[in-house]
Design a protein around this motif. Structure first.
Motif, PDB file in Angstrom:
ATOM      1  N   LYS A 183     -10.539 -12.862  -1.775  1.00  0.00           N
ATOM      2  CA  LYS A 183      -9.368 -12.787  -0.781  1.00  0.00           C
ATOM      3  C   LYS A 183      -9.367 -14.593  -0.460  1.00  0.00           C
ATOM      4  N   ALA A 184     -10.296 -15.318  -1.023  1.00  0.00           N
ATOM      5  CA  ALA A 184      -9.967 -17.116  -1.380  1.00  0.00           C
ATOM      6  C   ALA A 184      -8.421 -17.043  -2.198  1.00  0.00           C
ATOM      7  N   LEU A 185      -7.814 -16.133  -2.705  1.00  0.00           N
ATOM      8  CA  LEU A 185      -6.630 -16.519  -3.447  1.00  0.00           C
ATOM      9  C   LEU A 185      -5.451 -16.387  -1.981  1.00  0.00           C
ATOM     10  N   ARG A 186      -4.838 -16.904  -2.913  1.00  0.00           N
ATOM     11  CA  ARG A 186      -3.520 -17.160  -1.755  1.00  0.00           C
ATOM     12  C   ARG A 186      -1.997 -16.261  -2.004  1.00  0.00           C
ATOM     13  N   LEU A 187      -1.829 -15.277  -0.872  1.00  0.00           N
ATOM     14  CA  LEU A 187      -1.072 -14.011  -1.383  1.00  0.00           C
ATOM     15  C   LEU A 187       0.857 -14.301  -1.590  1.00  0.00           C
ATOM     16  N   GLY A 188       1.105 -13.597  -2.087  1.00  0.00           N
ATOM     17  CA  GLY A 188       2.600 -13.794  -2.177  1.00  0.00           C
ATOM     18  C   GLY A 188       2.953 -12.615  -2.289  1.00  0.00           C
ATOM     19  N   GLY A 189       4.557 -12.487  -0.921  1.00  0.00           N
ATOM     20  CA  GLY A 189       5.193 -11.027  -0.777  1.00  0.00           C
ATOM     21  C   GLY A 189       4.838  -9.977  -0.228  1.00  0.00           C
ATOM     22  N   THR A 190       4.242  -8.707  -1.073  1.00  0.00           N
ATOM     23  CA  THR A 190       3.440  -7.543  -0.209  1.00  0.00           C
ATOM     24  C   THR A 190       2.244  -7.409  -0.981  1.00  0.00           C
ATOM     25  N   ALA A 191       1.511  -8.438  -0.879  1.00  0.00           N
ATOM     26  CA  ALA A 191       0.252  -8.230  -1.367  1.00  0.00           C
ATOM     27  C   ALA A 191      -0.496  -8.064  -0.191  1.00  0.00           C
ATOM     28  N   THR A 192      -1.892  -7.847  -0.838  1.00  0.00           N
ATOM     29  CA  THR A 192      -2.170  -7.632   0.870  1.00  0.00           C
ATOM     30  C   THR A 192      -3.795  -7.455   0.182  1.00  0.00           C
ATOM     31  N   LEU A 193      -5.332  -8.055   0.639  1.00  0.00           N
ATOM     32  CA  LEU A 193      -6.448  -7.494   1.151  1.00  0.00           C
ATOM     33  C   LEU A 193      -7.018  -6.343   1.293  1.00  0.00           C
ATOM     34  N   ALA A 194      -7.898  -5.246   0.388  1.00  0.00           N
ATOM     35  CA  ALA A 194      -8.330  -4.485   0.693  1.00  0.00           C
ATOM     36  C   ALA A 194      -9.762  -4.169   0.350  1.00  0.00           C
ATOM     37  N   SER A 195     -10.351  -2.934   0.739  1.00  0.00           N
ATOM     38  CA  SER A 195     -11.991  -3.194  -0.036  1.00  0.00           C
ATOM     39  C   SER A 195     -12.041  -1.113  -0.171  1.00  0.00           C
ATOM     40  N   ASP A 196     -10.927  -0.453   0.118  1.00  0.00           N
ATOM     41  CA  ASP A 196     -11.477   1.506  -0.407  1.00  0.00           C
ATOM     42  C   ASP A 196     -11.715   1.634  -0.746  1.00  0.00           C
ATOM     43  N   VAL A 197     -11.372   0.703  -2.409  1.00  0.00           N
ATOM     44  CA  VAL A 197     -12.101   1.952  -3.838  1.00  0.00           C
ATOM     45  C   VAL A 197     -13.168   0.904  -3.856  1.00  0.00           C
ATOM     46  N   GLN A 198     -14.534   1.803  -4.397  1.00  0.00           N
ATOM     47  CA  GLN A 198     -15.812   1.030  -4.657  1.00  0.00           C
ATOM     48  C   GLN A 198     -15.593   0.127  -6.206  1.00  0.00           C
ATOM     49  N   GLY A 199     -16.224  -0.955  -6.017  1.00  0.00           N
ATOM     50  CA  GLY A 199     -16.219  -1.003  -7.601  1.00  0.00           C
ATOM     51  C   GLY A 199     -16.178  -2.756  -8.036  1.00  0.00           C
ATOM     52  N   ALA A 200     -15.013  -3.122  -6.843  1.00  0.00           N
ATOM     53  CA  ALA A 200     -14.823  -4.781  -6.539  1.00  0.00           C
ATOM     54  C   ALA A 200     -16.699  -5.319  -6.763  1.00  0.00           C
ATOM     55  N   GLN A 201     -16.140  -6.526  -8.052  1.00  0.00           N
ATOM     56  CA  GLN A 201     -17.379  -7.405  -7.076  1.00  0.00           C
ATOM     57  C   GLN A 201     -17.405  -8.633  -6.344  1.00  0.00           C
ATOM     58  N   SER A 202     -16.397  -8.605  -5.735  1.00  0.00           N
ATOM     59  CA  SER A 202     -15.783  -9.918  -4.461  1.00  0.00           C
ATOM     60  C   SER A 202     -16.548 -10.254  -3.494  1.00  0.00           C
ATOM     61  N   ASP A 203     -17.744 -11.196  -2.826  1.00  0.00           N
ATOM     62  CA  ASP A 203     -17.894 -10.942  -1.833  1.00  0.00           C
ATOM     63  C   ASP A 203     -17.549  -9.779  -0.896  1.00  0.00           C
ATOM     64  N   GLY A 204     -18.296  -8.989  -0.517  1.00  0.00           N
ATOM     65  CA  GLY A 204     -17.387  -7.466   0.585  1.00  0.00           C
ATOM     66  C   GLY A 204     -17.116  -7.023  -0.104  1.00  0.00           C
ATOM     67  N   GLY A 205     -17.078  -6.998  -1.012  1.00  0.00           N
ATOM     68  CA  GLY A 205     -16.427  -5.363  -2.263  1.00  0.00           C
ATOM     69  C   GLY A 205     -14.707  -5.871  -1.759  1.00  0.00           C
ATOM     70  N   ILE A 206     -13.777  -6.777  -1.557  1.00  0.00           N
ATOM     71  CA  ILE A 206     -12.354  -7.026  -1.573  1.00  0.00           C
ATOM     72  C   ILE A 206     -11.972  -7.535  -2.401  1.00  0.00           C
ATOM     73  N   TYR A 207     -10.662  -6.699  -2.685  1.00  0.00           N
ATOM     74  CA  TYR A 207     -10.103  -7.155  -3.554  1.00  0.00           C
ATOM     75  C   TYR A 207      -8.348  -7.193  -3.212  1.00  0.00           C
ATOM     76  N   VAL A 208      -7.868  -7.663  -4.407  1.00  0.00           N
ATOM     77  CA  VAL A 208      -6.061  -7.953  -3.439  1.00  0.00           C
ATOM     78  C   VAL A 208      -5.452  -5.875  -4.025  1.00  0.00           C
TER      79      VAL A 208
END
Length: 318
Positions: A183-208
């Motif tokens: 969630k601290a990365l700068r996104l470009g193009g169609t990249a978005t943040l999500a948290s539907d898939v379990q297993g991410a270790q980022s804060d809040g389970g958020i991934y790109v």
């Protein structure tokens, strides 16, 4: 005076042996009455064995006569008094050596040399030598082991979720460096943040998500790089099914190889929950601030979910 007679009271008249010569006898020289030698001499001629210890010496015989022996010769096999050994008489010499009255040892105190103390001292010296040799041998063995270890490359086990490196490994010491969540990365193009898939270790389970379109990207501006040199960029992601790869750009220049995003977790196609794994690359960074971008370019395979980035000093695998 004449050559034959120099007159009375000359040295010749005092010659004690004048009676032996004809001219001395002509002048009336007489032998001494006290025995041979000078006048009034105390020398006496004695027969061998004549003197006896503890008895009064016999009177001297008149001049020219042999003194009579006292007593008769003892019987055959017996020692006469004239020839008895000195130690048989009172005050004679001792017959054998006698030990000192004070006993053995120095100072006559009845103690021998301190052999027990000498033995203990000798044992202590031998023990010290043995210990010293053991220490030298142990130190020599430890030095040999260090040399052997320093000349042997470390062996690392390969995990199924670890990609094959595209560069050589470095043994630089690990230095704690920056990390970043999705969630601290700068996104470009169609990249978005999500948290539907379990297993991410980022804060809040958020991934790109939605990186599988050309032009999609994430950018990390890294501050606090301590010095120029080689570093390891770790990326945590999830993929399922077919292996993926994307373009890595460091400070505006494409990295030499595509970032390998293989399915090291062996997750089934579409099962991103079980596909979380990690990969790494070895970029060269400069001291201070650096920019790292992961993008989906033409020809790349970008069907991944991006979780985290972090750095370590040198070229390492873990």
């Amino acid at each position: 005076m004449t050559p034959g007679n120099n007159g009375p009271s000359t040295p010749e008249d005092d010659d004690p042996f004048g009676y032996l010569y004809a001219d001395g006898q002509a002048r009336g020289a007489q032998p001494p009455a006290g025995g041979y030698g000078y006048p009034n001499s105390v020398s006496r001629v004695r027969t061998v064995g004549e003197r006896q210890y503890g008895q009064q010496a016999p009177a001297a015989a008149p001049y020219g006569q042999v003194p009579q022996q006292q007593g008769a010769q003892g019987a055959y096999g017996r020692t006469t008094a004239h020839y008895a050994a000195p130690e048989t008489f009172p005050g004679g010499a001792p017959t054998a050596q006698q030990p000192p009255a004070g006993g053995s040892g120095s100072g006559g105190r009845g103690r021998g040399p301190n052999t027990k103390g000498l033995l203990i001292g000798a044992i202590a010296v031998v023990a010290a030598v043995v210990v010293g040799i053991g220490v030298v041998m142990m130190n020599g063995n430890s030095d040999d082991k260090k040399k052997d270890q320093s000349g042997t490359a470390p062996t690392q086990s390969q995990q199924s979720s670890t990609p094959s490196p595209s560069s050589s490994e470095s043994g630089d010491a690990e230095v704690k460096l920056p990390t970043i969540d999705a969630k601290a990365l700068r996104l470009g193009g169609t990249a978005t943040l999500a948290s539907d898939v379990q297993g991410a270790q980022s804060d809040g389970g958020i991934y790109v998500a939605n990186l599988n379109h050309v032009g999609s990207s994430v950018t990390w501006t890294v501050n606090g790089i301590p010095e120029d040199g080689a570093y390891t960029l770790f990326t945590r992601y999830s993929t399922a099914g077919e292996a993926q790869s994307m373009t890595l750009t460091v400070n505006g220049k494409p990295f030499g190889n595509k970032l390998n995003l293989d399915n090291f977790a062996h997750a089934a196609d579409g099962d991103f929950t079980k596909g979380w794994t990690k990969t790494f690359a070895w970029p060269t960074l400069t001291k201070g601030t650096n920019t790292i971008t992961l993008s989906c370019e033409a020809g790349d395979k970008c069907n991944v979910l991006l979780d985290q980035f972090w750095l370590k000093k040198g070229q390492v695998k873990n």
